[in-house]
Design an enzyme around this catalytic site. Structure first.
Site, PDB file in Angstrom:
ATOM      1  N   LEU A  24       0.890  -1.329  -0.074  1.00 11.24           N
ATOM      2  CA  LEU A  24      -0.083  -0.011  -0.010  1.00 11.24           C
ATOM      3  C   LEU A  24       0.819   1.142   0.026  1.00 11.24           C
ATOM      4  CD1 LEU A  24      -2.598  -1.082   2.558  1.00 11.24           C
ATOM      5  CD2 LEU A  24      -2.918  -1.191   0.327  1.00 11.24           C
ATOM      6  N   ASP A  66       2.318  -6.383   2.751  1.00  8.71           N
ATOM      7  CA  ASP A  66       2.969  -5.082   3.891  1.00  8.71           C
ATOM      8  C   ASP A  66       3.289  -5.844   4.998  1.00  8.71           C
ATOM      9  OD1 ASP A  66       2.502  -2.428   2.711  1.00  8.71           O
ATOM     10  OD2 ASP A  66       0.343  -3.161   2.442  1.00  8.71           O
ATOM     11  N   GLU A  71       5.196  -4.391  12.653  1.00  5.90           N
ATOM     12  CA  GLU A  71       4.719  -3.479  13.894  1.00  5.90           C
ATOM     13  C   GLU A  71       3.239  -3.096  13.911  1.00  5.90           C
ATOM     14  OE1 GLU A  71       6.697   0.244  16.126  1.00  5.90           O
ATOM     15  OE2 GLU A  71       5.630   0.657  14.458  1.00  5.90           O
ATOM     16  N   ASP A  72       2.747  -3.231  12.627  1.00  7.56           N
ATOM     17  CA  ASP A  72       1.469  -2.897  12.737  1.00  7.56           C
ATOM     18  C   ASP A  72       0.328  -3.926  13.313  1.00  7.56           C
ATOM     19  OD1 ASP A  72       1.454  -0.117  11.684  1.00  7.56           O
ATOM     20  OD2 ASP A  72       2.186  -1.097   9.869  1.00  7.56           O
ATOM     21  N   ARG A  91      -4.650  -5.883   4.949  1.00 10.39           N
ATOM     22  CA  ARG A  91      -3.587  -6.003   6.285  1.00 10.39           C
ATOM     23  C   ARG A  91      -4.232  -6.908   7.529  1.00 10.39           C
ATOM     24  NH1 ARG A  91       1.023  -1.764   7.369  1.00 10.39           N
ATOM     25  NH2 ARG A  91       1.819  -3.831   8.147  1.00 10.39           N
ATOM     26  N   ARG A 137      -6.177   4.479   9.681  1.00 13.94           N
ATOM     27  CA  ARG A 137      -6.183   3.238  10.118  1.00 13.94           C
ATOM     28  C   ARG A 137      -6.640   2.751  11.198  1.00 13.94           C
ATOM     29  NH1 ARG A 137      -1.954   0.806   6.625  1.00 13.94           N
ATOM     30  NH2 ARG A 137      -2.246   1.936   4.644  1.00 13.94           N
ATOM     31  N   HIS A 168       0.432   7.407   9.612  1.00 15.39           N
ATOM     32  CA  HIS A 168       0.435   6.983  11.080  1.00 15.39           C
ATOM     33  C   HIS A 168       1.102   7.829  12.070  1.00 15.39           C
ATOM     34  CE1 HIS A 168       0.854   2.376   9.317  1.00 15.39           C
ATOM     35  NE2 HIS A 168      -0.370   2.456  10.024  1.00 15.39           N
ATOM     36  N   CYS A 255       8.199   0.295  11.477  1.00  9.96           N
ATOM     37  CA  CYS A 255       7.439  -0.463  11.224  1.00  9.96           C
ATOM     38  C   CYS A 255       8.088  -1.914  11.057  1.00  9.96           C
ATOM     39  CB  CYS A 255       6.814  -0.296   9.887  1.00  9.96           C
ATOM     40  SG  CYS A 255       6.535   1.687   9.481  1.00  9.96           S
TER      41      CYS A 255
HETATM   42  N1  GLY Z   1       2.630  -0.034   3.104  1.00 11.67           N
HETATM   43  C1  GLY Z   1       2.211   0.341   4.400  1.00 11.67           C
HETATM   44  C2  GLY Z   1       0.964   0.473   4.925  1.00 11.67           C
HETATM   45  O1  GLY Z   1       0.399   1.451   4.190  1.00 11.67           O
HETATM   46  O2  GLY Z   1       0.451   0.091   5.723  1.00 11.67           O
END
Ligand code: GLY
Length: 262
Positions: A24, A66, A71-72, A91, A137, A168, A255
C-alpha cells in the site's frame, strides 16, 4: 524495569516478500525492488543485533504484501503481546498470521477484542503512557478498547488526533529517551507532546521522524543529515540506515520490527 520504552532484549522482524511490490502507498513513486528491500532489511536486522538485542527474522509471507511492516500487527509491552486489528483491509489478516509466533516467543498474548481498528504504527509508548493517534487506520473504538489492556499493564492510554495527511502517528514521531520525542514541527504543533522535551526534525526532513531508539542507539533513515547532526549534538549515538524501498510503500524504521524485552 527502567527505561523499558527503549531498552530491549529482543526484536522480531519479517523478511520482505516478493509481493511487497503490491504494498500500500498513498502516492505512487514506483514499486520497490523486493531484492533491494531484502538487502536493506538485512542491514537493518544486523544493526538491531549490534545493539545487543536478539533478533528473530520470520520468513516472508507472500499473502500479505505489507507484512514486512510487522509492527502494525501487534503491540509488545512488558513481555506481553497485544494482537491488534490493522485497519487496512489487505492487512487485517497479518495479525492472525503473526499470532502463533507471538505465542511461541512472548510471555503472554492478549487479543484486542474490538469492532474497531488499531495499527501498531499509530502507537507511541513512553515508560508510563501509551499514546494512540487516531488515523485512517486507527479509530476511536479500537483505541478505547485498547485502554483496559494497557491499564492492566500499568500504562495510561492517551488518545490523540493524527493530522489528516499523515499515515501513522509514528510516521512523524518517535521516542528518543524517556523524556524526549523526535517529531515533525507539524505533528508537535498539535500539542500532543507538551509533557515531553521535543526535538524537531530539520526542514524538509520529515522522514527522519520515524526513527527508533534501541538500547544505546538512535536509528535514523538516510537522507536526513541535518536532523542526524542535531541528534548527534544533543548527545545521542546516531546510526543511519537506508530505507529507500520501505519509503516507496510508506514504511519506515519503526514498522519493520517489534521490539520488546522478555
Ligand atoms: N504500506 C504500509 C501501509 O500502508 O500500511
Amino acid at each position: 524495569m527502567a527505561n523499558h520504552s527503549f531498552t530491549f532484549t529482543h526484536a522480531l522482524c519479517r523478511t520482505p516478500s516478493n509481493s511487497v511490490t503490491d504494498g500500500l502507498r498513498a502516492e505512487d513513486q514506483g514499486d520497490p525492488s523486493a531484492d533491494v528491500f531484502r538487502s536493506e532489511h538485512a542491514s537493518y536486522v544486523a544493526a538491531l543485533r549490534a545493539t545487543g538485542a536478539e533478533v528473530e527474522v520470520l520468513p516472508a509471507d507472500e499473502r500479505f504484501p505489507d507484512s514486512v511492516f510487522i509492527e502494525d500487527a501487534a503491540l509488545c509491552l512488558k513481555g506481553q503481546a497485544i494482537v491488534l486489528r490493522p485497519g487496512a483491509e489487505t492487512r487485517l489478516g497479518e495479525a492472525a498470521a503473526l499470532r502463533p509466533d507471538l505465542t511461541r516467543i512472548m510471555t503472554g498474548v492478549i487479543d484486542l477484542q474490538t469492532e474497531g481498528f488499531v495499527d501498531g504504527g499509530d502507537i507511541l509508548c513512553s515508560d508510563h503512557e501509551v499514546m494512540v493517534g487516531l488515523s485512517a487506520r486507527t479509530d476511536r473504538t479500537g483505541a478505547e478498547d485498547l485502554g483496559p489492556i494497557v491499564s492492566d499493564l500499568g500504562y495510561k492510554l492517551r488518545i490523540l488526533e493524527t493530522p489528516a495527511d499523515i499515515l501513522h502517528f509514528k510516521t512523524e514521531s518517535s521516542l528518543l529517551d524517556a523524556e524526549t520525542i523526535l517529531a515533525t514541527p507539524k505533528l508537535s504543533a498539535s500539542g500532543c507532546f507538551d509533557d515531553y522535551r521535543v526535538i524537531h526534525t530539520a526542514e524538509g526532513e520529515d522522514l527522519a521522524a520515524n526513527a527508533i531508539r534501541v538500547n544505546d542507539t538512535v536509528f535514523l533513515s538516510s537522507g536526513n543529515p541535518r536532523t542526524a547532526d542535531a541528534l548527534d549534538k544533543a548527545g545521542y549515538k546516531v546510526v543511519v540506515l537506508d530505507t529507500t524501498q520501505a519509503t516507496l510503500v510508506d514504511g519506515g524504521l519503526s514498522c519493520m520490527s517489534l521490539r520488546f524485552s522478555i
